[in-house]
Design a protein around this motif. Structure first.
Motif, mmCIF file in Angstrom:
data_model
loop_
_atom_site.group_PDB
_atom_site.id
_atom_site.type_symbol
_atom_site.label_atom_id
_atom_site.label_comp_id
_atom_site.label_asym_id
_atom_site.label_seq_id
_atom_site.Cartn_x
_atom_site.Cartn_y
_atom_site.Cartn_z
ATOM 1 N N ALA A 41 -59.217 -40.390 -15.815
ATOM 2 C CA ALA A 41 -57.947 -39.648 -15.873
ATOM 3 C C ALA A 41 -56.804 -40.545 -16.334
ATOM 4 N N ILE A 42 -56.696 -41.751 -15.804
ATOM 5 C CA ILE A 42 -55.581 -42.617 -16.204
ATOM 6 C C ILE A 42 -55.740 -43.041 -17.663
ATOM 7 N N LEU A 43 -56.965 -43.253 -18.110
ATOM 8 C CA LEU A 43 -57.159 -43.589 -19.524
ATOM 9 C C LEU A 43 -56.725 -42.433 -20.424
ATOM 10 N N VAL A 44 -57.045 -41.218 -20.016
ATOM 11 C CA VAL A 44 -56.625 -40.042 -20.786
ATOM 12 C C VAL A 44 -55.105 -39.945 -20.812
ATOM 13 N N LEU A 45 -54.467 -40.159 -19.661
ATOM 14 C CA LEU A 45 -53.007 -40.069 -19.599
ATOM 15 C C LEU A 45 -52.334 -41.168 -20.423
ATOM 16 N N ILE A 46 -52.903 -42.366 -20.410
ATOM 17 C CA ILE A 46 -52.336 -43.470 -21.203
ATOM 18 C C ILE A 46 -52.481 -43.178 -22.694
ATOM 19 N N ILE A 47 -53.665 -42.772 -23.095
ATOM 20 C CA ILE A 47 -53.892 -42.456 -24.512
ATOM 21 C C ILE A 47 -52.976 -41.322 -24.943
ATOM 22 N N SER A 48 -52.835 -40.304 -24.109
ATOM 23 C CA SER A 48 -51.966 -39.176 -24.429
ATOM 24 C C SER A 48 -50.508 -39.611 -24.563
ATOM 25 N N ALA A 49 -50.054 -40.465 -23.656
ATOM 26 C CA ALA A 49 -48.658 -40.917 -23.706
ATOM 27 C C ALA A 49 -48.385 -41.707 -24.979
ATOM 28 N N TYR A 50 -49.268 -42.640 -25.304
ATOM 29 C CA TYR A 50 -49.049 -43.441 -26.501
ATOM 30 C C TYR A 50 -49.255 -42.631 -27.776
ATOM 31 N N LEU A 51 -50.192 -41.687 -27.741
ATOM 32 C CA LEU A 51 -50.395 -40.820 -28.902
ATOM 33 C C LEU A 51 -49.151 -39.974 -29.156
ATOM 34 N N THR A 52 -48.563 -39.440 -28.097
ATOM 35 C CA THR A 52 -47.329 -38.667 -28.247
ATOM 36 C C THR A 52 -46.216 -39.524 -28.819
ATOM 37 N N LEU A 58 -44.088 -40.991 -36.165
ATOM 38 C CA LEU A 58 -44.609 -40.734 -37.507
ATOM 39 C C LEU A 58 -44.078 -39.443 -38.110
ATOM 40 N N PHE A 59 -43.990 -38.413 -37.302
ATOM 41 C CA PHE A 59 -43.579 -37.104 -37.821
ATOM 42 C C PHE A 59 -42.109 -36.811 -37.569
ATOM 43 N N ARG A 60 -41.371 -37.803 -37.072
ATOM 44 C CA ARG A 60 -39.931 -37.670 -36.838
ATOM 45 C C ARG A 60 -39.598 -36.390 -36.071
ATOM 46 N N SER A 61 -40.204 -36.273 -34.922
ATOM 47 C CA SER A 61 -40.035 -35.076 -34.105
ATOM 48 C C SER A 61 -38.583 -34.892 -33.699
ATOM 49 N N ARG A 62 -38.098 -33.688 -33.881
ATOM 50 C CA ARG A 62 -36.732 -33.339 -33.489
ATOM 51 C C ARG A 62 -36.717 -32.232 -32.448
ATOM 52 N N TYR A 63 -37.882 -31.649 -32.176
ATOM 53 C CA TYR A 63 -38.048 -30.622 -31.149
ATOM 54 C C TYR A 63 -37.192 -29.381 -31.406
ATOM 55 N N THR A 64 -36.959 -29.066 -32.659
ATOM 56 C CA THR A 64 -36.255 -27.829 -32.993
ATOM 57 C C THR A 64 -37.242 -26.685 -33.208
ATOM 58 N N ASP A 65 -38.452 -27.003 -33.622
ATOM 59 C CA ASP A 65 -39.543 -26.042 -33.788
ATOM 60 C C ASP A 65 -40.753 -26.587 -33.041
ATOM 61 N N LEU A 66 -41.806 -25.798 -33.022
ATOM 62 C CA LEU A 66 -43.035 -26.261 -32.380
ATOM 63 C C LEU A 66 -43.490 -27.556 -33.038
ATOM 64 N N GLU A 67 -43.710 -28.569 -32.240
ATOM 65 C CA GLU A 67 -44.175 -29.865 -32.740
ATOM 66 C C GLU A 67 -45.703 -29.855 -32.775
ATOM 67 N N TRP A 68 -46.250 -29.450 -33.918
ATOM 68 C CA TRP A 68 -47.694 -29.270 -34.034
ATOM 69 C C TRP A 68 -48.521 -30.521 -33.739
ATOM 70 N N PRO A 69 -48.173 -31.687 -34.256
ATOM 71 C CA PRO A 69 -49.003 -32.862 -33.945
ATOM 72 C C PRO A 69 -49.050 -33.169 -32.445
ATOM 73 N N ILE A 70 -47.908 -33.062 -31.787
ATOM 74 C CA ILE A 70 -47.858 -33.327 -30.350
ATOM 75 C C ILE A 70 -48.597 -32.231 -29.594
ATOM 76 N N PHE A 71 -48.433 -30.992 -30.034
ATOM 77 C CA PHE A 71 -49.140 -29.871 -29.414
ATOM 78 C C PHE A 71 -50.653 -30.073 -29.494
ATOM 79 N N LEU A 72 -51.154 -30.459 -30.656
ATOM 80 C CA LEU A 72 -52.598 -30.657 -30.815
ATOM 81 C C LEU A 72 -53.104 -31.808 -29.945
ATOM 82 N N GLY A 73 -52.302 -32.860 -29.823
ATOM 83 C CA GLY A 73 -52.666 -33.946 -28.913
ATOM 84 C C GLY A 73 -52.717 -33.477 -27.469
#
Length: 154
Positions: A41-52, A58-73
């Motif tokens: 579980a902690i490995l999953v949470l760490i990977i998820s945090a760093y992936l986000t 990379l995708f310059r997220s601004r959170y104005t629309d659905l953030e697809w890369p973060i959503f898929l992660g």
């Protein structure tokens, strides 16, 4: 070329630093006292945090629309935590999967009229803290149970 700090101006603010410190303390605690479920579980949470973090940069997220890369992660994180919860006999992995499910639902926030980008970001980010707290409590419970079993007279 923008620096990483220009892309994510909140990188060195209090909340991300607190989360990182808490995450790594729980990680150490999981590997010292936790069972296999807590370690996965902690490995999953760490990977998820760093992936986000990386996907936001990379995708310059601004959170104005659905953030697809973060959503898929987050979808992958949910699936892995759900599989872990189904394999485990403990209760804490089920809570982690539930929190991850709430994160997925939080990705629907941009569909609401007038949703502020900061609210969307916060709705996703806030669930990391209860996840780490539940995981730490699960580790403490695992360790206490293990010590009680070892202390039983034979």
């Amino acid at each position: 070329m923008d620096s990483l700090y220009d892309r994510l101006p909140g990188l060195l603010t209090f909340r991300p630093l607190l989360y990182g410190i808490l995450m790594w303390f729980v990680c150490i605690y999981a590997f010292l006292r936790g069972g296999w479920e807590e370690r996965i579980a902690i490995l999953v949470l760490i990977i998820s945090a760093y992936l986000t973090f990386v996907l936001s940069a990379l995708f310059r997220s601004r959170y104005t629309d659905l953030e697809w890369p973060i959503f898929l992660g987050d979808v992958v994180t949910f699936i892995v935590l759900q599989l872990l919860a189904m394999q485990s006999k403990k209760f804490s992995p089920l809570w982690l999967a539930a929190f991850s499910g709430v994160v997925l639902l939080s990705h629907l926030a941009p569909l609401m009229p007038g949703m502020l980008p900061a609210t969307y970001h916060d709705a996703i980010a806030i669930w990391g803290y209860p996840s780490l707290i539940v995981l730490a409590l699960g580790i403490a419970n695992h360790h206490r149970t293990k010590m009680q079993i070892l202390a039983r007279p034979t």
